[in-house]
Design an enzyme around this catalytic site. Structure first.
Site, PDB file in Angstrom:
ATOM      1  N   HIS B  90      57.775  30.529  71.633  1.00  0.00           N
ATOM      2  CA  HIS B  90      58.978  31.781  71.865  1.00  0.00           C
ATOM      3  C   HIS B  90      59.887  31.846  70.517  1.00  0.00           C
ATOM      4  O   HIS B  90      60.476  30.895  70.214  1.00  0.00           O
ATOM      5  CB  HIS B  90      59.550  31.679  72.977  1.00  0.00           C
ATOM      6  CG  HIS B  90      60.671  32.580  73.157  1.00  0.00           C
ATOM      7  ND1 HIS B  90      61.812  32.690  73.298  1.00  0.00           N
ATOM      8  CD2 HIS B  90      60.299  34.174  73.305  1.00  0.00           C
ATOM      9  CE1 HIS B  90      62.538  33.943  73.520  1.00  0.00           C
ATOM     10  NE2 HIS B  90      61.329  34.992  73.662  1.00  0.00           N
ATOM     11  N   HIS B 115      62.619  42.926  71.599  1.00  0.00           N
ATOM     12  CA  HIS B 115      61.242  42.825  72.642  1.00  0.00           C
ATOM     13  C   HIS B 115      60.653  44.377  72.859  1.00  0.00           C
ATOM     14  O   HIS B 115      59.589  44.610  73.325  1.00  0.00           O
ATOM     15  CB  HIS B 115      61.904  42.170  74.012  1.00  0.00           C
ATOM     16  CG  HIS B 115      62.062  41.066  74.038  1.00  0.00           C
ATOM     17  ND1 HIS B 115      63.337  40.437  73.742  1.00  0.00           N
ATOM     18  CD2 HIS B 115      61.350  39.883  74.098  1.00  0.00           C
ATOM     19  CE1 HIS B 115      63.384  39.246  73.947  1.00  0.00           C
ATOM     20  NE2 HIS B 115      62.366  38.588  74.154  1.00  0.00           N
ATOM     21  N   ARG B 189      84.608  37.329  87.592  1.00  0.00           N
ATOM     22  CA  ARG B 189      85.385  36.439  88.563  1.00  0.00           C
ATOM     23  C   ARG B 189      85.776  37.399  89.541  1.00  0.00           C
ATOM     24  O   ARG B 189      86.751  38.008  89.326  1.00  0.00           O
ATOM     25  CB  ARG B 189      86.340  35.615  87.664  1.00  0.00           C
ATOM     26  CG  ARG B 189      87.546  35.244  88.427  1.00  0.00           C
ATOM     27  CD  ARG B 189      87.130  33.618  89.057  1.00  0.00           C
ATOM     28  NE  ARG B 189      88.092  33.054  90.052  1.00  0.00           N
ATOM     29  CZ  ARG B 189      88.131  33.090  91.138  1.00  0.00           C
ATOM     30  NH1 ARG B 189      87.265  33.802  91.919  1.00  0.00           N
ATOM     31  NH2 ARG B 189      89.014  32.278  91.815  1.00  0.00           N
ATOM     32  N   CYS B 236      88.701  32.815  81.955  1.00  0.00           N
ATOM     33  CA  CYS B 236      89.193  32.155  83.357  1.00  0.00           C
ATOM     34  C   CYS B 236      89.936  30.822  83.212  1.00  0.00           C
ATOM     35  O   CYS B 236      89.678  30.130  82.379  1.00  0.00           O
ATOM     36  CB  CYS B 236      87.843  31.960  84.380  1.00  0.00           C
ATOM     37  SG  CYS B 236      88.606  31.636  85.988  1.00  0.00           S
ATOM     38  N   TYR B 373      96.935  29.442  89.782  1.00  0.00           N
ATOM     39  CA  TYR B 373      96.898  29.736  88.502  1.00  0.00           C
ATOM     40  C   TYR B 373      98.305  29.198  87.778  1.00  0.00           C
ATOM     41  O   TYR B 373      98.934  29.780  87.182  1.00  0.00           O
ATOM     42  CB  TYR B 373      96.604  31.096  88.104  1.00  0.00           C
ATOM     43  CG  TYR B 373      95.345  31.677  88.402  1.00  0.00           C
ATOM     44  CD1 TYR B 373      94.164  31.151  87.853  1.00  0.00           C
ATOM     45  CD2 TYR B 373      95.190  32.723  89.459  1.00  0.00           C
ATOM     46  CE1 TYR B 373      92.837  31.578  88.246  1.00  0.00           C
ATOM     47  CE2 TYR B 373      93.647  33.253  89.754  1.00  0.00           C
ATOM     48  CZ  TYR B 373      92.775  32.510  89.141  1.00  0.00           C
ATOM     49  OH  TYR B 373      91.405  33.016  89.383  1.00  0.00           O
TER      50      TYR B 373
END
Lengths: 517, 517
Positions: B90, B115, B189, B236, B373
């Site tokens: 490939h 492709h 998320r 995140c 957080y």
């Protein structure tokens, strides 16, 4: 705070007052054991006092007595004292009184007002062992033709890394004793001789494309623009270089942890001066504000540096053309009559003895902007360095260090107090300091002292403290690391941030001490 | 770039064209050895092609063929192919084609336009081994009453860390292949089910003391405020949490290195909307801008977060109310129809499916602002945590990771190419990435790809690359560490930054590989 001027070094104020008043104060200060020892000392010195005449010593002879082994001598006025037996009783700590060993007390007492109480001189009197020779002259004048001959006198407490040009830092023992560093102890980073500036004829030039040229006298700078005050820490890019040199030699002054200090600066905002000259709030494309000092090398090239235009005009960046430092006129070593203060940015951009501010499409052409004060990978050395590949240092990374105890100290068992400072560049506040006593395996959170700064304008350091029990006989590796408001942290070790100039040394600070049995 | 829409997944374009044209192209792509292998393969499949009827398979049966050991099967349309022998040939790399193993090729081909050339499908045809059963049904509908039943379809290439709520990251092999992450691969998320929003009745409320309340329809948001475009990376807080869990377990999704992606966002500036509502450019005292999403928990409490007022109104901070992502309408998983994008700040503040913007003297009261957080010392655990002691994460620290090679890979001897990304919060540019092949003992400087961002608004990551010779049989520990514009660096190791929620995992990234003999 206003009692720190150099002019007051000689202003010892013994005044009246006797031991009858001093004894209870000392009892409170020193605790019972110390007072007993003090009483014992009094009896012995009372006998010695029967001899009215004292031997005479030169300053050089006094200077030989700097350690308990050689006896610790100090002078006050023309009197000489042997304070060896008092060192361990000193309420401020043995490490502090030893800073004055072999020399005069006055410069230190001027910084710590507690000594102006009458009982202090009364107490000292009992340790008198001699007097200075009447023929003792002031230190010899510098040789003629020395470009540094006109440098100002300095505080004897400073740790000198280079005499010419003068580069010195406050001793670690005093560094974090006060939130604002006394002007006399503020670290000094001079690249060249200190210029002698006549404030009457001083003019600051402001110029560049897009604005009208200004030539401002000192009274004009003071009266035309509102005085703005900012409490800001300045740090040299080379702070803690000595640790980096232990990994592999680097070129630069061997700063310990003291190339950092904090002051309250007063002056005109650079922003106000630039807007007054007609420069805009915002400019398209790349623009810089370049600074030139009155300090120049033998070829006449001045010290220079620059900052991005956006920072110079930002109301939030608080960049000053400062003429005051901790409420006093700028000292000569710190840029009299006017210096730049760029909060949150490496000290090298806060150009002293400022003569010119120029708006320019390019950074300052100076050596110190182009070919110095830049960071490189540890794989870059003098044969491969290409200065163009790295940006000039502006904001500095998060930093912290332990100021107490000192490396190699033998600390008493029981409760250990660890102290230090922490700071980050760009106005980012320090939000946490972690301290380890076991080399970084386990951690505790230190208590941060002082006011909380306004968000995003945390220009000043925080001082921190941690109490922890320590057992007799233990060997401790004390480590600190700080976290800033962007949650950036310090790297664990020095080698991976090693760089050929030894700048940006902000790995965890490590101090090994033993605990006394 | 415009060819990445989900609608085009099914748009396979075989068209005319034969192997006569494909062979020279393949020769160029694959090199001589590969072409010989390919020719050999052609001869063998030519014999197989004499059998006109193929066996039928279900999708589940195809799905069992995901590795060379089990044979690698893929589908295209209703055809089933065994591409095991093509994996190593490939042109894009074996790792990339294996991402589609056991499933459909179309979602991947849609992202990689190469492709769509006719010879690709021609080549594939020679590997055909079967067809999908005609009774093969679409995946079973979700059970009724499932709050996640209305979630949108997702790209099969995503690495799923949690299905409900949906949390997934692009595979490392594709993460840094493009500067802009395709929308379909952008890390997702979600804290709650994806809300189904009718764009016609959608209204955004803007309110708070000192401004007039607004209720903006989608056409109003698009037409009343200039469209502003910003290329920004979102990350995140839990990116790279899996590495932190290896030190000590933490609570949270086991993100690998892919909870970070980059897009070009288009929308109204939050600043413009706030000023339109009458809020001031600057406010005395502490003020915040709070966001609420349309995603709500079972009790009706919405997802929420806030940022400081100063950032919200700063023209330099580029905070958007975004309705476009890489030139397309926001996908449902990324906040359709409107989300906040706060460049340089933890992704958690870029609230999706935005329903309300409220100026407030306090931070968002939401769980995700108050009790999540946030960063803590490694010494803080669930029995001692006090959320009030740490600031809500806003700007993130400097970060980098290696995307190629992957951990445990056996790489060929000769020239090794190491690739990865680097990014820092607060708009600070990445100025250098150091790479080590020996665990951090020696370093090389990586080449940074892509445009240089404007100073102080470097919202997007940089992709980097390093070529280095590697000897057969060697075991390498590849390490990367980035330096940002404030010369902040990443910490050496994970344990000293461990925290109970596993956030802010930005230690040096380490990948161990062996070099094939």
């Amino acid at each position: 705070w206003s009692r720190t001027g150099a002019a007051r070094f000689a202003a010892g104020s013994p005044g009246p007052g006797g031991t009858g008043r001093a004894a209870p104060v000392l009892a409170a200060l020193l605790g019972l054991g110390a007072v007993l020892a003090y009483g014992d000392r009094r009896r012995r010195t009372a006998q010695a006092a029967q001899a009215p005449r004292y031997p005479r010593y030169t300053r050089e002879e006094v200077g030989r007595h700097r350690t308990p082994q050689d006896r610790v001598w100090v002078t006050h006025g023309t009197d000489v004292f042997d304070v060896t037996d008092f060192v361990e009783l000193h309420p401020g700590g043995a490490d502090k009184i030893l800073l004055a060993a072999g020399g005069a007390l006055e410069p230190f007492w001027a910084l710590y007002a507690v000594h102006s109480q009458p009982h202090v001189l009364e107490l000292l009197r009992e340790y008198k062992v001699g007097e200075l020779s009447p023929e003792e002259a002031p230190p010899a004048a510098a040789a003629t033709g020395d470009p540094f001959a006109g440098d100002p006198p300095r505080h004897p407490g400073l740790r000198v890394n280079s005499q010419k040009p003068f580069n010195a830092e406050p001793p670690a023992e005093l560094l974090a004793e006060r939130f604002l560093t006394p002007n006399e102890l503020f670290f000094t980073r001079n690249h060249l001789p200190v210029p002698a500036v006549d404030p009457g004829s001083y003019r600051l030039r402001v110029e560049g494309p897009g604005g009208r040229a200004l030539s401002l006298s000192l009274p004009e700078l003071r009266s035309r623009f509102p005085k703005h005050e900012v409490t800001a820490t300045l740090q040299c890019a080379g702070n803690r270089r000595a640790e980096m040199s232990q990994v592999r030699p680097v070129k630069g002054l061997p700063w310990d942890i003291g190339a950092i200090s904090t002051a309250r600066w007063g002056g005109a905002r650079l922003r106000d001066v630039l807007l007054h000259a007609g420069f805009e709030e915002e400019r398209e494309g790349e623009w810089h504000v370049c600074f030139e000092g009155l300090d120049a090398d033998a070829g006449g090239a001045p010290y220079g540096a620059s900052i991005p235009y956006g920072r110079a005009v930002s109301p939030a960046a608080d960049v000053l053309l400062a003429y005051e430092m901790n409420g006093e006129e700028l000292p000569r070593d710190h840029g009299f009559p006017v210096r730049v203060v760029v909060p949150g940015v490496v000290g090298a951009r806060s150009v002293k003895w400022l003569r010119r501010v120029a708006v320019s499409p390019a950074e300052s052409p100076s050596h110190w902007q182009q070919n110095d004060y830049k960071g490189f990978s540890p794989c870059v050395d003098w044969d491969t360095v290409d200065y163009k590949t790295a940006p000039a240092i502006q904001e500095l990374p998060v930093q912290s260090a332990i100021t107490h105890p000192r490396p190699g100290a033998a600390v008493p068992a029981g409760e250990l107090t660890v102290k230090g400072y922490a700071w980050s560049g760009g106005g980012r506040p320090v939000v946490r300091v972690d301290v380890s006593l076991d080399g970084g395996r386990t951690w505790r959170v230190a208590r941060l002292a002082g006011e909380r700064p306004p968000p995003e304008r945390a220009w000043a350091w925080v001082l921190w403290e941690l109490q922890a029990p320590v057992a007799a006989g233990a060997e401790l590796e004390i480590v600190c690391k700080a976290v800033d408001g962007s949650y950036n942290v310090q790297p664990d070790s020095v080698a991976p941030i090693w760089n050929l100039r030894g700048v940006l040394s902000n790995a965890w600070h490590r101090v090994r001490v033993s605990v006394r049995d």
